[in-house]
Every structure is written in structure tokens, then in C-alpha cells.
Design a protein around this motif. Structure first.
Motif, PDB file in Angstrom:
ATOM      1  N   GLU A   1       1.390   7.572  13.526  1.00  0.00           N
ATOM      2  CA  GLU A   1       0.495   6.862  12.680  1.00  0.00           C
ATOM      3  C   GLU A   1       0.367   7.614  11.558  1.00  0.00           C
ATOM      4  O   GLU A   1       0.105   8.896  11.470  1.00  0.00           O
ATOM      5  CB  GLU A   1      -0.775   6.624  13.413  1.00  0.00           C
ATOM      6  CG  GLU A   1      -1.581   5.544  12.469  1.00  0.00           C
ATOM      7  CD  GLU A   1      -2.764   5.295  13.344  1.00  0.00           C
ATOM      8  OE1 GLU A   1      -3.996   5.581  13.125  1.00  0.00           O
ATOM      9  OE2 GLU A   1      -2.729   4.207  14.209  1.00  0.00           O
ATOM     10  N   VAL A   2       0.331   7.124  10.116  1.00  0.00           N
ATOM     11  CA  VAL A   2       0.010   7.971   8.983  1.00  0.00           C
ATOM     12  C   VAL A   2      -1.115   6.926   8.137  1.00  0.00           C
ATOM     13  O   VAL A   2      -0.948   5.775   8.276  1.00  0.00           O
ATOM     14  CB  VAL A   2       1.307   8.187   8.106  1.00  0.00           C
ATOM     15  CG1 VAL A   2       2.200   9.347   8.968  1.00  0.00           C
ATOM     16  CG2 VAL A   2       2.040   6.977   7.695  1.00  0.00           C
ATOM     17  N   VAL A   3      -1.882   7.542   7.207  1.00  0.00           N
ATOM     18  CA  VAL A   3      -2.338   6.937   6.180  1.00  0.00           C
ATOM     19  C   VAL A   3      -1.577   6.656   5.046  1.00  0.00           C
ATOM     20  O   VAL A   3      -1.159   7.602   4.442  1.00  0.00           O
ATOM     21  CB  VAL A   3      -3.805   7.312   6.034  1.00  0.00           C
ATOM     22  CG1 VAL A   3      -4.598   6.740   4.905  1.00  0.00           C
ATOM     23  CG2 VAL A   3      -4.687   7.591   7.400  1.00  0.00           C
TER      24      VAL A   3
ATOM     25  N   ALA B   1       7.640   4.520   9.901  1.00  0.00           N
ATOM     26  CA  ALA B   1       8.659   3.762   9.481  1.00  0.00           C
ATOM     27  C   ALA B   1       8.195   2.645   8.582  1.00  0.00           C
ATOM     28  O   ALA B   1       8.883   2.417   7.543  1.00  0.00           O
ATOM     29  CB  ALA B   1       9.027   2.784  10.864  1.00  0.00           C
ATOM     30  N   TYR B   2       7.048   1.988   8.740  1.00  0.00           N
ATOM     31  CA  TYR B   2       6.523   0.934   7.662  1.00  0.00           C
ATOM     32  C   TYR B   2       6.272   1.774   6.470  1.00  0.00           C
ATOM     33  O   TYR B   2       6.582   1.134   5.418  1.00  0.00           O
ATOM     34  CB  TYR B   2       5.248   0.454   8.249  1.00  0.00           C
ATOM     35  CG  TYR B   2       5.003  -0.836   7.439  1.00  0.00           C
ATOM     36  CD1 TYR B   2       5.530  -1.947   7.350  1.00  0.00           C
ATOM     37  CD2 TYR B   2       3.477  -0.817   6.652  1.00  0.00           C
ATOM     38  CE1 TYR B   2       5.063  -3.100   6.474  1.00  0.00           C
ATOM     39  CE2 TYR B   2       3.220  -1.692   5.963  1.00  0.00           C
ATOM     40  CZ  TYR B   2       3.742  -2.716   5.794  1.00  0.00           C
ATOM     41  OH  TYR B   2       3.373  -3.914   4.986  1.00  0.00           O
ATOM     42  N   ALA B   3       5.682   2.838   6.447  1.00  0.00           N
ATOM     43  CA  ALA B   3       5.419   3.556   5.182  1.00  0.00           C
ATOM     44  C   ALA B   3       6.556   3.959   4.323  1.00  0.00           C
ATOM     45  O   ALA B   3       6.601   3.867   3.262  1.00  0.00           O
ATOM     46  CB  ALA B   3       4.520   4.816   5.717  1.00  0.00           C
ATOM     47  N   SER B   4       7.606   4.339   5.255  1.00  0.00           N
ATOM     48  CA  SER B   4       8.792   4.832   4.538  1.00  0.00           C
ATOM     49  C   SER B   4       9.601   3.937   3.805  1.00  0.00           C
ATOM     50  O   SER B   4      10.237   3.855   2.748  1.00  0.00           O
ATOM     51  CB  SER B   4       9.796   5.631   5.476  1.00  0.00           C
ATOM     52  OG  SER B   4      10.184   4.715   6.633  1.00  0.00           O
ATOM     53  N   THR B   5       9.563   2.662   4.637  1.00  0.00           N
ATOM     54  CA  THR B   5      10.009   1.267   3.770  1.00  0.00           C
ATOM     55  C   THR B   5       9.269   0.682   2.732  1.00  0.00           C
ATOM     56  O   THR B   5       9.850   0.473   1.764  1.00  0.00           O
ATOM     57  CB  THR B   5      10.066   0.253   5.125  1.00  0.00           C
ATOM     58  OG1 THR B   5      10.640   0.687   6.115  1.00  0.00           O
ATOM     59  CG2 THR B   5      10.895  -1.101   4.650  1.00  0.00           C
TER      60      THR B   5
ATOM     61  N   GLY C   1       2.177  -6.811   5.895  1.00  0.00           N
ATOM     62  CA  GLY C   1       1.165  -5.899   6.440  1.00  0.00           C
ATOM     63  C   GLY C   1       1.690  -5.035   7.762  1.00  0.00           C
ATOM     64  O   GLY C   1       2.966  -5.605   8.245  1.00  0.00           O
ATOM     65  N   PRO C   2       1.219  -3.919   8.078  1.00  0.00           N
ATOM     66  CA  PRO C   2       1.960  -3.262   9.225  1.00  0.00           C
ATOM     67  C   PRO C   2       1.714  -3.948  10.455  1.00  0.00           C
ATOM     68  O   PRO C   2       0.687  -4.751  10.989  1.00  0.00           O
ATOM     69  CB  PRO C   2       1.177  -1.845   9.152  1.00  0.00           C
ATOM     70  CG  PRO C   2      -0.138  -2.159   8.771  1.00  0.00           C
ATOM     71  CD  PRO C   2       0.129  -3.305   7.512  1.00  0.00           C
ATOM     72  N   TYR C   3       2.429  -3.910  11.809  1.00  0.00           N
ATOM     73  CA  TYR C   3       2.329  -4.316  13.008  1.00  0.00           C
ATOM     74  C   TYR C   3       1.218  -3.955  13.633  1.00  0.00           C
ATOM     75  O   TYR C   3       0.732  -2.861  13.627  1.00  0.00           O
ATOM     76  CB  TYR C   3       3.493  -4.030  13.751  1.00  0.00           C
ATOM     77  CG  TYR C   3       3.549  -5.091  15.387  1.00  0.00           C
ATOM     78  CD1 TYR C   3       3.546  -6.353  15.200  1.00  0.00           C
ATOM     79  CD2 TYR C   3       3.394  -4.475  16.282  1.00  0.00           C
ATOM     80  CE1 TYR C   3       3.211  -7.011  16.300  1.00  0.00           C
ATOM     81  CE2 TYR C   3       3.325  -5.123  17.593  1.00  0.00           C
ATOM     82  CZ  TYR C   3       3.220  -6.435  17.280  1.00  0.00           C
ATOM     83  OH  TYR C   3       3.244  -7.272  18.674  1.00  0.00           O
TER      84      TYR C   3
ATOM     85  N   GLN D   1      -2.996   0.910   0.277  1.00  0.00           N
ATOM     86  CA  GLN D   1      -3.641   2.037   0.394  1.00  0.00           C
ATOM     87  C   GLN D   1      -4.741   2.583   1.310  1.00  0.00           C
ATOM     88  O   GLN D   1      -5.649   1.637   1.184  1.00  0.00           O
ATOM     89  CB  GLN D   1      -3.854   2.779  -1.087  1.00  0.00           C
ATOM     90  CG  GLN D   1      -2.577   2.847  -2.151  1.00  0.00           C
ATOM     91  CD  GLN D   1      -3.035   3.230  -3.494  1.00  0.00           C
ATOM     92  OE1 GLN D   1      -4.236   3.331  -3.876  1.00  0.00           O
ATOM     93  NE2 GLN D   1      -2.045   3.370  -4.519  1.00  0.00           N
ATOM     94  N   GLY D   2      -4.566   3.350   1.927  1.00  0.00           N
ATOM     95  CA  GLY D   2      -5.762   4.022   2.915  1.00  0.00           C
ATOM     96  C   GLY D   2      -5.634   2.988   4.166  1.00  0.00           C
ATOM     97  O   GLY D   2      -6.483   3.184   5.133  1.00  0.00           O
ATOM     98  N   ILE D   3      -4.564   2.281   4.313  1.00  0.00           N
ATOM     99  CA  ILE D   3      -4.281   1.615   5.820  1.00  0.00           C
ATOM    100  C   ILE D   3      -3.528   2.474   6.541  1.00  0.00           C
ATOM    101  O   ILE D   3      -2.622   3.134   6.349  1.00  0.00           O
ATOM    102  CB  ILE D   3      -3.542   0.311   5.375  1.00  0.00           C
ATOM    103  CG1 ILE D   3      -4.353  -0.723   4.397  1.00  0.00           C
ATOM    104  CG2 ILE D   3      -3.117  -0.693   6.843  1.00  0.00           C
ATOM    105  CD1 ILE D   3      -5.485  -1.166   5.008  1.00  0.00           C
ATOM    106  N   HIS D   4      -4.000   2.444   7.821  1.00  0.00           N
ATOM    107  CA  HIS D   4      -3.334   3.192   8.958  1.00  0.00           C
ATOM    108  C   HIS D   4      -1.801   2.410   9.202  1.00  0.00           C
ATOM    109  O   HIS D   4      -2.120   1.126   9.491  1.00  0.00           O
ATOM    110  CB  HIS D   4      -4.149   3.284  10.168  1.00  0.00           C
ATOM    111  CG  HIS D   4      -5.093   4.085   9.895  1.00  0.00           C
ATOM    112  ND1 HIS D   4      -5.056   5.573  10.489  1.00  0.00           N
ATOM    113  CD2 HIS D   4      -6.432   4.389   9.422  1.00  0.00           C
ATOM    114  CE1 HIS D   4      -6.196   6.295  10.233  1.00  0.00           C
ATOM    115  NE2 HIS D   4      -6.932   5.442   9.573  1.00  0.00           N
TER     116      HIS D   4
END
Length: 545
Positions: free
Chosen positions: A80-82, A98-102, A297-299, A91-94
Motif C-alpha cells: 500500500e502507498v499513498v 500496482a495501481y499507482a504505477s499504472t 479507482g483502486p480495488y 491524490q492522497g488516496i491509499h
């Protein structure tokens, strides 16, 4: 004079330069010249339908090229990253890495979104072209001896392409792909006895766990592509080895190939066509949005995307699950979920096993053990054409059923009514499609017969001396008549006499009676080709008139 030139030509010295020495060095060790001389002039027949397989090959190359590029930037991790990238609404969502890099590939890496979308579009085109390519092979009988194994390799390629497509769009860990993974987990859990063990093995614990994306990444970029490249190589080698099939025509037989040489003609055409496919795919990737993961959005296991739809080739599985009644059985403290097991494993298993086994099934029914290098026109094999149409109808019904919620909301219809309609059509539509396709094929055969005997309609109306109006028909040329009458019309199988020549009762092989019944059904109601006597009688009658 001619002999002098011939001697000089024969004695002309071979250039002794660095390039020649290098070529000789490699040829002595690899045998390139001999192999190239034999294969680069190989003749390929020319027909528009053959390009369907080329589209599959070229889109696969595009997938590999863009996939390698995406691998450099994608992070297959569920840590998990922010998010602090350039897409402000998230921005600011956990979220997972994988999702952040996409998101970074889509918004922060130059050309990343275009490459991502080219990759996705190429995957859709790849699966679609594989389907249509297999339909072409099926309806023309190109799967017959000696190409049964190549048909099987093509079938495995299709299944692997669908599996790899699913693993690919599951990697970003967005809400849509997570919903698809949740469904896949339910399918695994529905397998009796071993389902829970398999689920823990795949996901590394309770869903969603932390292992599924890294594992899918390894499967998607390494395992399945390696198998597919190997299968594709073998597939193409067998095409070279068996020689290409061709449609019947003047000068074309089971023992020759009429067409253009691989080098330079076919190679130039194929190279140009590759860039056309690449160009169209690039236009789609640059102009037509696909899989906008930032909108989903993220899963989150507690959420689901409204109106979620998988990529089109998985839609039939979705539809199969949606239209299945809610049947469950409790046995000895265990629940068997027929409502998941049957639509997700049994129905597709039967459908795709039928495809894989069809060359051997048809050969058994017809008793045909000869090699075939000339293709059938679909109209000349009505039962096979009907079976193919029935399979497509079943697939389309399930595919439409996968969008029952979208159809209901967009057209203001009852979702229950749509679901029940799809349940009925699942059984009725294939039968209707078989009957209609078979009747159309036989009608086209009758039209061909009429063309051969009476010629082509010219649209010219002529009035006879006694007042009758007739349409003038123009006789077909010999090449066209040959094309319309070149197909075979085998007789149905017959049971051998009850006793042999010594009066001893014969023992029938197991299934022989069934084979004969199926053969009679397969070859029933054949439209007889016009004989030479019929043609001569009609043409002489026209000449007398």
C-alpha cells in the motif's frame, strides 16, 4: 557464341571480400543458404481470407513489443502507498503500488497512455482475429488430415490468449479488474472438494491477499507468452511443412500449390500489411479510450463497479454465470454450487472441447482418412456449416447475457425478462441457427447447380415470336463451371452385410451403428451436381432453340 558466354559465366570468379567470407563462415556452420534457397521461394496461394491469420500474427507482435515497454515501468506489488502523482482526483488516496504505477504510466511517463492503450487494443484484435481465423479454417475444412494437430495448436493458442488477456487486465488492481478477480475466485471455490485449497494456493490466503498481482504478472509476462511463442513457432513451421491450403480452381489440385513466391512478392505484401495493422492499432490506441482505470479507482473488496463488463472475449463466461438459475445442493455437510460450477466450468468446457476435438469427430463420422489440401466452400458441406453457426449462436447468446444489466438500464427493460429470454435462447438459438444455416447452404448449392446448367442471368429480356418473354442467360466459362462443380459428394456410410462371405455372422465394432447413423445424417439430402450429360442436353437444347 552462346557457349562462350556460358563458359565465361561458369568460370566467373566469386568476389573475395569481407562480406562474402562472413557469409561463407556462417553458412558453413548454420546451413543458411540451403535452407533459404529451399524455403524463400515457397509458393503461397492468394485469397483475402488468409489475411485473418496474418492479423493475429501481427497483433501478437505488437502485444509483445508494447508489453516489453510496459514491463519496464509497471510495479507488480500489492504493497500500500499513498498516491501523489499528477492525477489530482486521486491524490492522497491509499492504493497498491500496482495501481499507482499504472496511473504513473498513464499520466506521468511520456507516451505511456498511448502504449498502454495500443497494448490493450492489440490484445482485443488478437483474440478477435484468432476467433475469425479459426472460423475460416472450420467452415472451409482446412483442419482435415494432415492438419489436425495444427488445428489443436491453434485452439490452445486461442485459450491461452483469452487466459492471458484476463490476467493482463487484472494487473492494474483497479475496482473493475478486482471485480473480475472476485468472480474468478468464486469459480475456483465452486470446484468440489479441492476448490478451497486451490483458492488458497492461487491467492496466498484469504481474498484478495498480497500475492495475486505478482503471481498474475509472472504468468502474464513470462509463462503464458513463452508457451504462446513456442506454439506459434510450431504452428507456422507446420504451415510451411504441410504447404498452404487453397480454394479449388483452374490448375489447382490436391498435389500442387498455385500462388506467389514467399520472396519477394509475398514478403513485400506481408510487410506492408503488418504496418497497416500496426498503424490502425496505433490510431485506436491514440484516439479511442480503453480501460480508464482512473475512473474506477483502486480495488476495495467492499465495493463493486456498477455496470462492470469484462473484455468482450470473457463476456460469454459472464453471461453464462448470469443466466444460470440459483441451484445448490447440500451433501454431507458440503454445498455444491451448481449455479457457478455448471456455467463457469461445464458449459465452456463442453463448448471448447467440441472445438478442439472436431477434426477427429468429423473424420470418424465421415470415415475420410485421405489428405486434403483443397478447401471446401461452406455451402458444399451444409451440416458442418450448420454446426459452426450453432456454436456461434450459443456463444453470442451467452455474450449478450453478460450485458443483461446494461441492456435493461439502457432500454428500460426488465432484467428478469432479459435473463429468462437468454435462458430459452441458449437452447433454442443454436437449433434455429443450425437449421437456417444448413438450409441456406443447400439453397446456394441449388443456385450453383442452376448457374452451371442454365448460365448467368444477364438482365436482358427478350420477346419470342409467339409473344413469350424470356430472360437471356449467358453460359458460364469453363473455369467458373469447374469452380462450381469441383467439390466431392461422398456417399453416407453403410453397415456391412450381417454375414461374411463364409456365412459367419459379422461382429460390428463398438459404435459402428452410431457412426453409420451420424454419417447418414451428415450427408443427408445432398444436392446432386449436374452431370456432363445433363449439361450437354441443356446446352444442345439451347443451341437448337
Amino acid at each position: 557464341m552462346a557457349s562462350t558466354h556460358g563458359t565465361k559465366a561458369a568460370e566467373a570468379p566469386v568476389p573475395d571480400n569481407a562480406a562474402t567470407k562472413t557469409a561463407d563462415y556462417f553458412d558453413e556452420r548454420l546451413g543458411i543458404y540451403g535452407a533459404a534457397k529451399k524455403n524463400l521461394r515457397k509458393v503461397f496461394p492468394d485469397h483475402w481470407s488468409f489475411m485473418l491469420g496474418e492479423i493475429a500474427l501481427y497483433s501478437f507482435i505488437i502485444i509483445l513489443l508494447t508489453g516489453v515497454w510496459l514491463t519496464l515501468f509497471f510495479k507488480p506489488s500489492m504493497n500500500e502507498v499513498v498516491y501523489d502523482g499528477s492525477y489530482v482526483p486521486l491524490q492522497g488516496i491509499h492504493m497498491s503500488e500496482a495501481y499507482a504505477s499504472t496511473l504513473d504510466i498513464s499520466f506521468d511517463i511520456r507516451g505511456g497512455l498511448a502504449i498502454r492503450q495500443i497494448h490493450h487494443w492489440a490484445a482485443l484484435i488478437f483474440v478477435a482475429s484468432l476467433f475469425v481465423h479459426m472460423f475460416r479454417i472450420f467452415f472451409t475444412g482446412a483442419f482435415r488430415k494432415p492438419r489436425e494437430m495444427n488445428w489443436l495448436f491453434g485452439f490452445i493458442l486461442l485459450v491461452l490468449a483469452m487466459v492471458n488477456g484476463f490476467t493482463g487486465y487484472s494487473l492494474p488492481d483497479d475496482l473493475l479488474s478486482g471485480t473480475g478477480l472476485r468472480i474468478a475466485e468464486g469459480v475456483v471455490l465452486a470446484i468440489p472438494l479441492v476448490g478451497t485449497y486451490l483458492q488458497f494456493f492461487l491467492f496466498g490466503g484469504e481474498f484478495p491477499g498480497h500475492d495475486i498481482v505478482p503471481r498474475l504478472f509472472t504468468i502474464h509476462v513470462l509463462l503464458v507468452p513463452a508457451i504462446m511463442v513456442g506454439l506459434l513457432t510450431v504452428h507456422l513451421i507446420l504451415v510451411f511443412y504441410h504447404k498452404h491450403t487453397q480454394f479449388p480452381g483452374a490448375g489447382k489440385t490436391e498435389k500442387n500449390v498455385v500462388g506467389l513466391p514467399l520472396l519477394p512478392v509475398y514478403t513485400a505484401k506481408a510487410g506492408g500489411f503488418f504496418f497497416i495493422v500496426f498503424g490502425i492499432t496505433a490510431l485506436l490506441g491514440g484516439l479511442v479510450q480503453i480501460n480508464p482505470i482512473w475512473s474506477y479507482g483502486p480495488y476495495n473488496p467492499g465495493q463493486i463497479t456498477a455496470g462492470s463488463q469484462p473484455d468482450w472475449y470473457i463476456g460469454f463466461l459472464e453471461g453464462s454465470l448470469r443466466i444460470m438459475p440459483n441451484w445448490e445442493t447440500n451433501l454431507w455437510g458440503h454445498t455444491i454450487s451448481w449455479n457457478v460450477l455448471i456455467p463457469s466450468l461445464v458449459v465452456p468446457g463442453v463448448m471448447f472441447t467440441f472445438i478442439a476435438a472436431y477434426p477427429w469427430l468429423e473424420a470418424w463420422v465421415t470415415g475420410d482418412k485421405r489428405e486434403h489440401h483443397l478447401l471446401d466452400r461452406p455451402r458444399n458441406v451444409p451440416v458442418r456449416t450448420g454446426l459452426g453457426a450453432a456454436w456461434i449462436a450459443m456463444y453470442l447468446v451467452l455474450w449478450i447475457g453478460g450485458g443483461n444489466d446494461i441492456i435493461a438500464t439502457h432500454f428500460h427493460l426488465s432484467i428478469n425478462a432479459i435473463t429468462w429470454t437468454m435462458r430459452v435462447l441458449f437452447f433454442v438459438a443454436p437449433v434455429v441457427a443450425f437449421v437456417v444455416a444448413r438450409r441456406i447452404a443447400m439453397a446456394l448449392q441449388r443456385r450453383d447447380r442452376d448457374k452451371v446448367l442454365h448460365g448467368r442471368e444477364t438482365g436482358i429480356i427478350k420477346k419470342l415470336p409467339h409473344g413469350e418473354f424470356i430472360e437471356v442467360h449467358e453460359p458460364l466459362d469453363a473455369e467458373k463451371r469447374h469452380f462450381l462443380t469441383a467439390h466431392e459428394q461422398p456417399a453416407p456410410a453403410e453397415l456391412p452385410p450381417a454375414v461374411d462371405e463364409n456365412g459367419v455372422a459379422r461382429k460390428l465394432k463398438p459404435g459402428e451403428k452410431l457412426r453409420v447413423r451420424l454419417s447418414r445424417w451428415y450427408f443427408a439430402e445432398q444436392i446432386e451436381k449436374p452431370t456432363a450429360e445433363e449439361y450437354e442436353e441443356i446446352t444442345s437444347g439451347h443451341g437448337h432453340h
